[in-house]
Motif scaffolding. Structure first.
Motif, mmCIF file in Angstrom:
data_model
loop_
_atom_site.group_PDB
_atom_site.id
_atom_site.type_symbol
_atom_site.label_atom_id
_atom_site.label_comp_id
_atom_site.label_asym_id
_atom_site.label_seq_id
_atom_site.Cartn_x
_atom_site.Cartn_y
_atom_site.Cartn_z
ATOM 1 N N ALA A 130 -24.576 9.068 -11.522
ATOM 2 C CA ALA A 130 -25.574 9.664 -10.759
ATOM 3 C C ALA A 130 -25.624 8.828 -9.138
ATOM 4 N N GLN A 131 -25.829 7.503 -9.400
ATOM 5 C CA GLN A 131 -26.060 6.489 -8.394
ATOM 6 C C GLN A 131 -24.963 6.488 -7.558
ATOM 7 N N THR A 132 -23.657 6.292 -8.148
ATOM 8 C CA THR A 132 -22.590 6.318 -7.578
ATOM 9 C C THR A 132 -22.230 7.431 -6.684
ATOM 10 N N ARG A 133 -22.571 8.551 -7.477
ATOM 11 C CA ARG A 133 -22.211 9.802 -6.756
ATOM 12 C C ARG A 133 -23.019 10.193 -5.672
ATOM 13 N N ASP A 134 -24.321 9.641 -5.714
ATOM 14 C CA ASP A 134 -25.235 9.973 -4.333
ATOM 15 C C ASP A 134 -24.759 9.035 -3.178
ATOM 16 N N THR A 135 -24.223 7.689 -3.760
ATOM 17 C CA THR A 135 -23.768 6.959 -2.500
ATOM 18 C C THR A 135 -22.567 7.498 -1.835
ATOM 19 N N LEU A 136 -21.625 7.829 -2.753
ATOM 20 C CA LEU A 136 -20.332 8.363 -2.024
ATOM 21 C C LEU A 136 -20.517 9.785 -1.352
ATOM 22 N N GLN A 137 -21.469 10.531 -1.915
ATOM 23 C CA GLN A 137 -21.969 11.554 -0.784
ATOM 24 C C GLN A 137 -22.243 11.337 0.421
ATOM 25 N N SER A 138 -23.188 10.240 0.635
ATOM 26 C CA SER A 138 -23.837 9.787 1.857
ATOM 27 C C SER A 138 -22.352 9.218 2.520
ATOM 28 N N GLU A 139 -21.873 8.535 1.935
ATOM 29 C CA GLU A 139 -20.677 7.918 2.636
ATOM 30 C C GLU A 139 -19.703 8.891 3.290
ATOM 31 N N LEU A 140 -19.430 9.658 2.505
ATOM 32 C CA LEU A 140 -18.575 10.962 2.769
ATOM 33 C C LEU A 140 -19.257 11.608 4.221
ATOM 34 N N LEU A 141 -20.437 12.003 4.180
ATOM 35 C CA LEU A 141 -21.108 12.503 5.152
ATOM 36 C C LEU A 141 -21.140 11.745 6.446
ATOM 37 N N LYS A 142 -21.219 10.405 6.190
ATOM 38 C CA LYS A 142 -21.167 9.771 7.531
ATOM 39 C C LYS A 142 -19.790 9.882 8.033
ATOM 40 N N ILE A 143 -18.873 9.600 7.348
ATOM 41 C CA ILE A 143 -17.395 9.733 8.079
ATOM 42 C C ILE A 143 -17.075 11.039 8.399
ATOM 43 N N TRP A 144 -17.627 12.100 7.548
ATOM 44 C CA TRP A 144 -17.173 13.432 8.015
ATOM 45 C C TRP A 144 -17.834 13.806 9.445
ATOM 46 N N GLU A 145 -19.010 13.109 9.798
ATOM 47 C CA GLU A 145 -19.650 13.543 11.112
ATOM 48 C C GLU A 145 -18.905 12.789 12.288
ATOM 49 N N LYS A 146 -18.118 11.587 11.833
ATOM 50 C CA LYS A 146 -17.328 11.030 13.001
ATOM 51 C C LYS A 146 -16.096 11.674 13.065
ATOM 52 N N ILE A 147 -15.356 12.403 12.196
ATOM 53 C CA ILE A 147 -14.247 12.637 12.484
ATOM 54 C C ILE A 147 -13.830 14.359 12.602
#
Length: 277
Positions: free
Chosen positions: A178-195
């Motif tokens: 669960a913790q890793t999942r939440d972290t990767l969700q946030s990282e994915l959103l940060k990158i998606w918002e840039k590209i």
């Protein structure tokens, strides 16, 4: 602007000789997984697909990606009918699908090698995406030397390194804690918002669907149809605290209300199929 248009798409699988399934109380030698799907996905939009097991979410993703052809209907990408995988599209699977004999850096470079990107450029781009996911110090590690979360970071970085205009993701975080999942969700959103890549993301998690999406597509039990499309009007950028908000809880209740009957139906049919078998 609509980037992906799914028009009246259905998918039926013929079973092997002698195999039968029970559908509506009758034996059948074929299974209709998708039935009359209509969906338009806009440029730069993040869309999540939710539905009970067997609703055809992954099958629909494969059709959008050109990995499978519909039995009826068409899918268009930028106006062109999809008949095979398109270089504009990247794909991330639930399984990490990394080459065990390649380092993290070399795994990312591979996606650029097949596109004949020059060595210096592909190494630079691979290192850039490793850095975006906080993996610069692990460039020379092999997959068996990385945690599950790190391996999935590499898999996503590999898909993004090709700068896809469309990114298809099939439950990429399902196997993670669960913790890793939440972290990767946030990282994915940060990158998606840039590209500004268009993302279609399959998940069984209502919370994940809400946290990531601009719109949630709720699918029915088999045969999969679009039951409801829910606009997620939560501010961006999003952080983990939003999951505790009243607005988030309201969306959770709305999605579950749309899913409840479909999950019950899928479970009943699964039980009948097991009994008949």
């Amino acid at each position: 602007m609509d980037r992906i248009i799914v028009s009246d798409v259905s998918k039926t699988f013929q079973l092997k000789a002698g195999q039968r399934v029970t559908i509506d109380g009758r034996p059948s030698d074929h299974v209709t997984v998708l039935d009359g799907i209509d969906l338009a996905i806009r440029q730069g939009e993040f869309v999540t697909l939710v539905g009970p097991s067997g609703s055809g979410k992954s099958v629909l993703l494969d059709i959008i990606g050109g990995l499978s052809q519909p039995s009826d209907g068409v899918v268009r990408l930028d106006g062109n009918v999809i008949v095979k995988p398109d270089p504009k599209t990247g794909y991330v699977f639930q399984q990490y699908a990394l080459f065990p004999w390649r380092t993290a850096l070399a795994n990312i470079e591979y996606a650029l090698e097949v596109r004949r990107v020059a060595k210096a450029e592909r190494t630079e781009r691979a290192r850039h995406f490793l850095a975006l996911f906080g993996l610069s110090d692990f460039a020379d590690r092999y997959p068996n030397q990385l945690s599950g979360g790190m391996q999935q970071r590499v898999a996503i970085a590999r898909a993004l390194a090709t700068e896809p205009q469309v990114l298809l993701m099939d439950e990429p975080f399902a196997a993670l804690d669960a913790q890793t999942r939440d972290t990767l969700q946030s990282e994915l959103l940060k990158i998606w918002e840039k590209i500004n890549t268009t993302v279609v993301f399959v998940t069984h998690s209502i919370d994940e669907a809400i946290y990531l999406a601009d719109r949630i597509v709720v699918m029915t039990a088999r045969p999969g149809r679009v039951k409801q499309i829910i606009d997620v009007d939560l501010p961006r950028p999003r952080d983990g605290d939003i999951r505790a908000s009243d607005a988030f809880n309201a969306y959770r209740a709305e999605v579950w209300e749309a899913l409840r009957d479909e999950v019950d139906k899928a479970q009943r049919e699964s039980g009948l199929a097991a009994f008949a078998h």
